[in-house]
Design an enzyme around this catalytic site. Structure first.
Site, PDB file in Angstrom:
ATOM      1  N   SER A  50      -3.873  30.565  -7.552  1.00 40.71           N
ATOM      2  CA  SER A  50      -3.266  29.245  -7.355  1.00 40.71           C
ATOM      3  C   SER A  50      -2.947  28.560  -8.679  1.00 40.71           C
ATOM      4  CB  SER A  50      -4.210  28.345  -6.556  1.00 40.71           C
ATOM      5  OG  SER A  50      -5.447  28.225  -7.240  1.00 40.71           O
ATOM      6  N   ASN A 137     -16.194  24.119  -5.240  1.00 38.92           N
ATOM      7  CA  ASN A 137     -15.845  23.262  -4.101  1.00 38.92           C
ATOM      8  C   ASN A 137     -15.962  21.778  -4.445  1.00 38.92           C
ATOM      9  OD1 ASN A 137     -15.533  25.682  -2.874  1.00 38.92           O
ATOM     10  ND2 ASN A 137     -17.281  25.501  -1.477  1.00 38.92           N
ATOM     11  N   THR A 182      22.280  -7.083  13.376  1.00 42.87           N
ATOM     12  CA  THR A 182      21.391  -6.412  14.326  1.00 42.87           C
ATOM     13  C   THR A 182      22.278  -5.406  15.049  1.00 42.87           C
ATOM     14  OG1 THR A 182      21.808  -7.983  16.102  1.00 42.87           O
ATOM     15  CG2 THR A 182      19.936  -8.454  14.664  1.00 42.87           C
ATOM     16  N   HIS A 183      21.722  -4.289  15.425  1.00 47.60           N
ATOM     17  CA  HIS A 183      22.507  -3.204  16.050  1.00 47.60           C
ATOM     18  C   HIS A 183      23.680  -2.795  15.163  1.00 47.60           C
ATOM     19  CE1 HIS A 183      20.407  -4.367  19.821  1.00 47.60           C
ATOM     20  NE2 HIS A 183      20.622  -5.588  19.359  1.00 47.60           N
ATOM     21  N   SER A 304      33.659  13.986  -6.671  1.00 52.79           N
ATOM     22  CA  SER A 304      33.833  15.121  -5.782  1.00 52.79           C
ATOM     23  C   SER A 304      34.529  16.231  -6.545  1.00 52.79           C
ATOM     24  CB  SER A 304      34.683  14.698  -4.585  1.00 52.79           C
ATOM     25  OG  SER A 304      35.305  15.822  -4.010  1.00 52.79           O
ATOM     26  N   ASN A 312      30.841   8.928  -5.145  1.00 52.12           N
ATOM     27  CA  ASN A 312      29.872   9.017  -4.049  1.00 52.12           C
ATOM     28  C   ASN A 312      28.510   8.421  -4.418  1.00 52.12           C
ATOM     29  OD1 ASN A 312      31.721  10.432  -2.439  1.00 52.12           O
ATOM     30  ND2 ASN A 312      31.163  12.370  -3.421  1.00 52.12           N
ATOM     31  N   GLU A 317      21.951   8.556  -1.165  1.00 50.36           N
ATOM     32  CA  GLU A 317      21.874   9.583  -0.114  1.00 50.36           C
ATOM     33  C   GLU A 317      20.663  10.490  -0.331  1.00 50.36           C
ATOM     34  OE1 GLU A 317      25.908  11.438   0.790  1.00 50.36           O
ATOM     35  OE2 GLU A 317      26.327  10.299  -1.021  1.00 50.36           O
ATOM     36  N   TYR A 344     -16.222  23.608   3.160  1.00 51.84           N
ATOM     37  CA  TYR A 344     -15.021  24.077   2.479  1.00 51.84           C
ATOM     38  C   TYR A 344     -14.446  25.320   3.150  1.00 51.84           C
ATOM     39  CZ  TYR A 344     -11.901  25.991  -1.058  1.00 51.84           C
ATOM     40  OH  TYR A 344     -10.815  26.501  -1.698  1.00 51.84           O
ATOM     41  N   GLN A 349      -7.034  25.239  -0.402  1.00 50.77           N
ATOM     42  CA  GLN A 349      -6.328  25.466  -1.665  1.00 50.77           C
ATOM     43  C   GLN A 349      -4.841  25.120  -1.538  1.00 50.77           C
ATOM     44  OE1 GLN A 349      -7.366  28.710  -4.427  1.00 50.77           O
ATOM     45  NE2 GLN A 349      -5.474  29.682  -3.773  1.00 50.77           N
ATOM     46  N   LYS A 352      -2.476  21.480  -2.507  1.00 47.32           N
ATOM     47  CA  LYS A 352      -1.971  20.918  -3.756  1.00 47.32           C
ATOM     48  C   LYS A 352      -0.462  20.821  -3.805  1.00 47.32           C
ATOM     49  CE  LYS A 352      -6.150  22.419  -5.689  1.00 47.32           C
ATOM     50  NZ  LYS A 352      -6.468  23.084  -4.392  1.00 47.32           N
TER      51      LYS A 352
HETATM   52  N1  ARG Z   1      -8.883  27.151  -6.089  1.00 53.62           N
HETATM   53  C1  ARG Z   1      -9.796  26.712  -5.096  1.00 53.62           C
HETATM   54  C2  ARG Z   1      -9.149  25.582  -4.287  1.00 53.62           C
HETATM   55  O1  ARG Z   1      -8.259  24.969  -4.745  1.00 53.62           O
HETATM   56  C3  ARG Z   1     -11.053  26.210  -5.697  1.00 53.62           C
HETATM   57  C4  ARG Z   1     -12.218  26.263  -4.790  1.00 53.62           C
HETATM   58  C5  ARG Z   1     -12.566  27.665  -4.501  1.00 53.62           C
HETATM   59  N2  ARG Z   1     -13.734  27.745  -3.743  1.00 53.62           N
HETATM   60  C6  ARG Z   1     -14.138  28.870  -3.130  1.00 53.62           C
HETATM   61  N3  ARG Z   1     -15.212  28.795  -2.421  1.00 53.62           N
HETATM   62  N4  ARG Z   1     -13.429  29.982  -3.186  1.00 53.62           N
HETATM   63  O2  ARG Z   1      -9.526  25.307  -3.149  1.00 53.62           O
END
Ligand code: ARG
Length: 500
Positions: A50, A137, A182-183, A304, A312, A317, A344, A349, A352
């Protein structure tokens, strides 16, 4: 993690200031030590990693780790000497992250493992003690809360900047009158400033939601560890206050499982996205040749590729369109969290990307609207002309009769019949003669014509929340005062965005 990452064990040395070479921990499992024989499958490694997304948490992660290690030293869980080495190492990494010099490695999974691995690579054994009495966690939850807290402050500030632009523009256009709708049908005359202040009120509530979300998320999960706290004699009050949290979270399972601080933030963002899209839609409509109420400058419009005459209102928009994205981010997160058992789960994950995207999108929308509105040209004449068509005086006629003793229901009918006459005769209401008016009701006298003038109609709406000039000016003063009480210089912010 007590075991040192394998790359430290008997590998040829290389530049210690750099991250460990990728070959030393390619597919994750070398990070996890004793439990694993085989390498992680290549696709699994990609799904698992990640860091591409969560590296944005880098500086918050360092901050959380510094608070944690200071606490470990104070409670005697690690030696002061080790803690100082760790803190110095973390500070250096923090500076490198801030300068964009950190070399992130997918093979190290996430932001946390990247930082810890580099730290240990540089300072040796002491680095391996940082993760005592915590887990990723509580670490990731702490990082996300720190990040979200600043992000909420940023969108709050940008909301205040847009409000400032609207206040200044309202003040400078105080005498411009236009139809209220209105409307999407012309309804009654109002001031343009009154309309701009309506947008301001929407934004003021958005701002309040960001402040509320900030207060509610401002508790520390750190020390809840994986899910059940820790056997070490940690000081959660200390880490909470080091990180500016109001208090430690009360329940370790909840602390590791909770993401409703994000749901709340994204709900607030989604509501604002809807507000901004409504403002965007009005700017689009007002920019049409049919309305012609506003013209945005070249800085905020595009041409355009085929029709040379086009200018535009793309920014308006796009702001309207981006609401779909932000709402999508909220829905992603709601569906992600729905039905997850405590505590958890790795699913989390995936929180994000939508969280970052929703904040990024709203920040851009707030900036671009502030610039577009600050510099837009309002066409007073077109707005006034729109007031001449559409029989917006009808309510004035009904009110005038009611004020002269005619029951309102009857007055309403009379005004309706007059509108019908006008439609048939291709006339406007003020073009009717007194004789024609009297044919519908004997009570009419000359004063009805003055009552039909837009300014008069507006000034007579001198009630709390109404468009009369003194009411609108008082609203501007009140809103500006509220901003000032919060330390916001509305005029300064509006000027920065180019408001005239
Ligand atoms: N990269 C993980 C997340 O964003 C961190 C926590 C990982 N915890 C675990 N028990 N594998 O959630």
């Amino acid at each position: 993690m007590t075991d040192k990452p394998s790359h430290d064990q008997g590998k040829p040395s290389h530049d210690a200031s750099k991250p460990p070479p990728p070959s030393s921990s390619t597919a994750g499992h070398s990070t996890w030590g004793g439990r694993f024989d085989e390498q992680l499958d290549a696709v699994a490694a990609r799904v698992n990693a990640s860091v591409e997304v969560d590296k944005r948490l880098g500086e918050d992660d360092v901050r959380g780790s510094i608070a944690h290690v200071r606490m470990l030293a104070k409670t005697g869980i690690v030696s002061v000497d080790d803690a100082q080495k760790i803190e110095a190492g973390l500070r250096r990494i923090g500076d490198e992250i801030a300068a964009g010099e950190m070399e992130w490695r997918d093979a190290l999974e996430d932001v946390h493992m990247n930082i810890e691995t580099l730290l240990t690579h540089r300072i040796g054994e002491a680095g391996g003690r940082l993760h005592t009495a915590r887990s990723r966690n509580d670490q990731v939850s702490t990082d996300m809360r720190l990040w979200t807290r600043s992000a909420l402050d940023r969108v709050r500030a940008k909301t205040e900047a847009l409000m400032s632009v609207l206040l200044v523009r309202a003040e400078h256009t105080i005498d411009v009158v236009m139809p209220g709708y209105t409307h999407l049908q012309r309804a009654q005359p109002v001031r343009l400033a009154h309309h701009l202040l309506a947008w301001c009120e929407m934004l003021e509530r958005d701002r309040g939601r960001y402040v509320d979300a900030h207060v509610r998320l401002n508790e520390s999960p750190l020390g809840c560890a994986a899910l059940a706290g820790t056997t070490f004699p940690i000081d959660r009050e200390m880490t909470a206050s080091e990180l500016g949290f109001l208090r430690p979270m009360r329940n370790s399972l909840d602390a590791s499982a909770d993401r409703d601080f994000l749901l709340e933030a994204l709900s607030a963002l989604s509501i604002q996205a809807v507000h901004l899209s409504r403002i965007g839609e009005e700017l689009v409509l007002w920019s049409t040749q049919e309305f012609g109420f506003v013209e945005m400058t070249d800085q905020f419009t595009t041409g355009s590729s085929i029709m040379p005459q086009k200018k535009n209102p793309d920014m308006a928009e796009l702001v309207r369109g981006k609401a779909g994205r932000v709402i999508g981010d909220l829905v992603s997160l709601l569906v992600l969290m729905k039905g997850l058992p405590l505590a958890y789960n790795r699913d989390m994950q995936e929180d994000k990307r939508p969280a970052f995207d929703a904040f990024d999108t709203i920040e851009d929308c707030l900036d671009v609207l502030a610039g577009a509105i600050a510099t837009a040209r309002f066409h007073d004449e077109r707005m006034r002309r729109a007031l001449r068509e559409g029989f917006v005086e009808a309510t004035e006629i009904a009110d005038w009769l009611a004020a002269h003793g005619v029951p309102f229901r009857e007055a309403h009918h009379v005004a309706g019949r007059l509108v019908r006459r006008c439609v048939a005769a291709h006339k406007t209401l003020p073009e009717l003669t007194l004789a024609e008016l009297r044919e519908e009701h004997a009570a009419f006298d000359e004063s009805i014509f003055r009552a039909m003038e837009p300014e008069v109609a507006i000034e007579r709406r001198d009630v709390i929340g109404g468009p009369a000039k003194n009411r609108v000016l008082a609203s501007i003063t009140a809103l500006e005062g509220r901003l000032r009480a919060r330390g916001v210089d509305a005029r300064g912010l509006a000027a920065e965005r180019g408001a005239r």
